[in-house]
Design a protein around this motif. Structure first.
Motif, mmCIF file in Angstrom:
data_model
loop_
_atom_site.group_PDB
_atom_site.id
_atom_site.type_symbol
_atom_site.label_atom_id
_atom_site.label_comp_id
_atom_site.label_asym_id
_atom_site.label_seq_id
_atom_site.Cartn_x
_atom_site.Cartn_y
_atom_site.Cartn_z
ATOM 1 N N THR A 219 52.179 40.641 39.807
ATOM 2 C CA THR A 219 53.146 39.575 39.548
ATOM 3 C C THR A 219 54.612 39.975 39.710
ATOM 4 O O THR A 219 55.489 39.128 39.593
ATOM 5 C CB THR A 219 52.941 39.016 38.126
ATOM 6 O OG1 THR A 219 53.096 40.080 37.175
ATOM 7 C CG2 THR A 219 51.568 38.382 37.984
ATOM 8 N N THR A 220 54.885 41.231 39.981
ATOM 9 C CA THR A 220 56.264 41.678 40.151
ATOM 10 C C THR A 220 56.699 41.498 41.604
ATOM 11 O O THR A 220 55.924 41.742 42.523
ATOM 12 C CB THR A 220 56.396 43.161 39.750
ATOM 13 O OG1 THR A 220 55.989 43.295 38.391
ATOM 14 C CG2 THR A 220 57.821 43.654 39.890
ATOM 15 N N ASN A 221 57.946 41.079 41.803
ATOM 16 C CA ASN A 221 58.534 40.929 43.136
ATOM 17 C C ASN A 221 57.733 39.978 44.032
ATOM 18 O O ASN A 221 57.449 40.290 45.187
ATOM 19 C CB ASN A 221 58.688 42.282 43.827
ATOM 20 C CG ASN A 221 59.618 43.208 43.071
ATOM 21 O OD1 ASN A 221 60.640 42.773 42.554
ATOM 22 N ND2 ASN A 221 59.255 44.472 42.990
ATOM 23 N N GLU B 166 45.704 33.894 40.370
ATOM 24 C CA GLU B 166 46.433 32.699 39.951
ATOM 25 C C GLU B 166 46.223 31.631 41.007
ATOM 26 O O GLU B 166 46.093 31.937 42.188
ATOM 27 C CB GLU B 166 47.927 33.017 39.807
ATOM 28 C CG GLU B 166 48.743 31.967 39.116
ATOM 29 C CD GLU B 166 48.374 31.817 37.640
ATOM 30 O OE1 GLU B 166 48.014 30.697 37.241
ATOM 31 O OE2 GLU B 166 48.437 32.808 36.902
ATOM 32 N N GLY B 167 46.176 30.365 40.607
ATOM 33 C CA GLY B 167 46.090 29.264 41.559
ATOM 34 C C GLY B 167 44.667 28.896 41.942
ATOM 35 O O GLY B 167 43.708 29.226 41.236
ATOM 36 N N GLY C 81 40.695 33.625 38.147
ATOM 37 C CA GLY C 81 39.656 34.421 37.518
ATOM 38 C C GLY C 81 38.409 34.599 38.360
ATOM 39 O O GLY C 81 37.583 35.459 38.053
ATOM 40 N N ASP C 82 38.246 33.805 39.425
ATOM 41 C CA ASP C 82 37.046 33.920 40.260
ATOM 42 C C ASP C 82 37.150 35.108 41.205
ATOM 43 O O ASP C 82 38.236 35.461 41.667
ATOM 44 C CB ASP C 82 36.836 32.647 41.084
ATOM 45 C CG ASP C 82 36.421 31.456 40.242
ATOM 46 O OD1 ASP C 82 35.949 31.655 39.103
ATOM 47 O OD2 ASP C 82 36.568 30.316 40.722
ATOM 48 N N CYS D 159 44.894 27.351 50.712
ATOM 49 C CA CYS D 159 45.461 27.278 49.369
ATOM 50 C C CYS D 159 45.561 25.823 48.908
ATOM 51 O O CYS D 159 46.149 24.985 49.593
ATOM 52 C CB CYS D 159 46.839 27.935 49.353
ATOM 53 S SG CYS D 159 47.587 27.956 47.719
ATOM 54 N N ILE D 160 45.010 25.533 47.740
ATOM 55 C CA ILE D 160 45.042 24.201 47.139
ATOM 56 C C ILE D 160 46.163 24.099 46.108
ATOM 57 O O ILE D 160 46.775 23.062 45.931
ATOM 58 C CB ILE D 160 43.681 23.887 46.467
ATOM 59 C CG1 ILE D 160 42.551 24.025 47.478
ATOM 60 C CG2 ILE D 160 43.672 22.514 45.812
ATOM 61 C CD1 ILE D 160 42.719 23.202 48.730
ATOM 62 N N LYS D 161 46.413 25.192 45.398
ATOM 63 C CA LYS D 161 47.474 25.275 44.388
ATOM 64 C C LYS D 161 48.086 26.663 44.532
ATOM 65 O O LYS D 161 47.348 27.650 44.617
ATOM 66 C CB LYS D 161 46.855 25.084 42.993
ATOM 67 C CG LYS D 161 47.826 25.128 41.859
ATOM 68 C CD LYS D 161 47.090 24.905 40.541
ATOM 69 C CE LYS D 161 48.052 25.022 39.376
ATOM 70 N NZ LYS D 161 47.331 24.915 38.097
#
Length: 112
Positions: free
Chosen positions: A7-9, A56-57, A73-74, A88-90
């Motif tokens: 999650t960084t940068n 994420e997403g 999480g999948d 990508c959906i979200k």
């Protein structure tokens, strides 16, 4: 010891997914793929087995002419040479684990 962060940068690209090598171990390369909604990785294969984690997403993952809806999480593991695509959906952060002998250059070519 090697450390990194999913999650960084974060740098979302406007026209294609952003690919970053997070770390390389004795056996694998850990790659982050950051998608904006509607971005995709067209159908491709990997020369070695891979593992894909949706951190994420949400992603639609196409495999064997079927579409699987994957969300936060999948995980999915594929053997070598299995055709697949991602849409990508979200907005999403995806962790891709590839064999050390595989190349991040190959992964970058998929989104070019």
């Amino acid at each position: 010891m090697i450390t990194s962060s999913l999650t960084t940068n974060l740098n979302y690209k406007e026209n294609k997914p952003a690919i970053t090598l997070l770390m390389e171990t004795d056996a694998t390369k850990e790659i982050r793929i950051v998608f904006k909604k509607n971005q995709e990785m067209k159908e491709h294969t990997a020369p070695k087995p891979i593992v894909v984690e949706i951190f994420e997403g949400e992603i639609n993952f196409g495999i064997y002419e079927k579409e699987m809806h994957l969300k936060k999480g999948d995980l999915i593991a594929l053997e070598a040479n299995v055709p697949h695509n991602l849409i990508c959906i979200k907005d999403a952060i995806v962790r891709l684990t590839i064999a050390k002998s595989d190349s991040i250059t190959r992964v970058n070519k998929v989104v070019s």
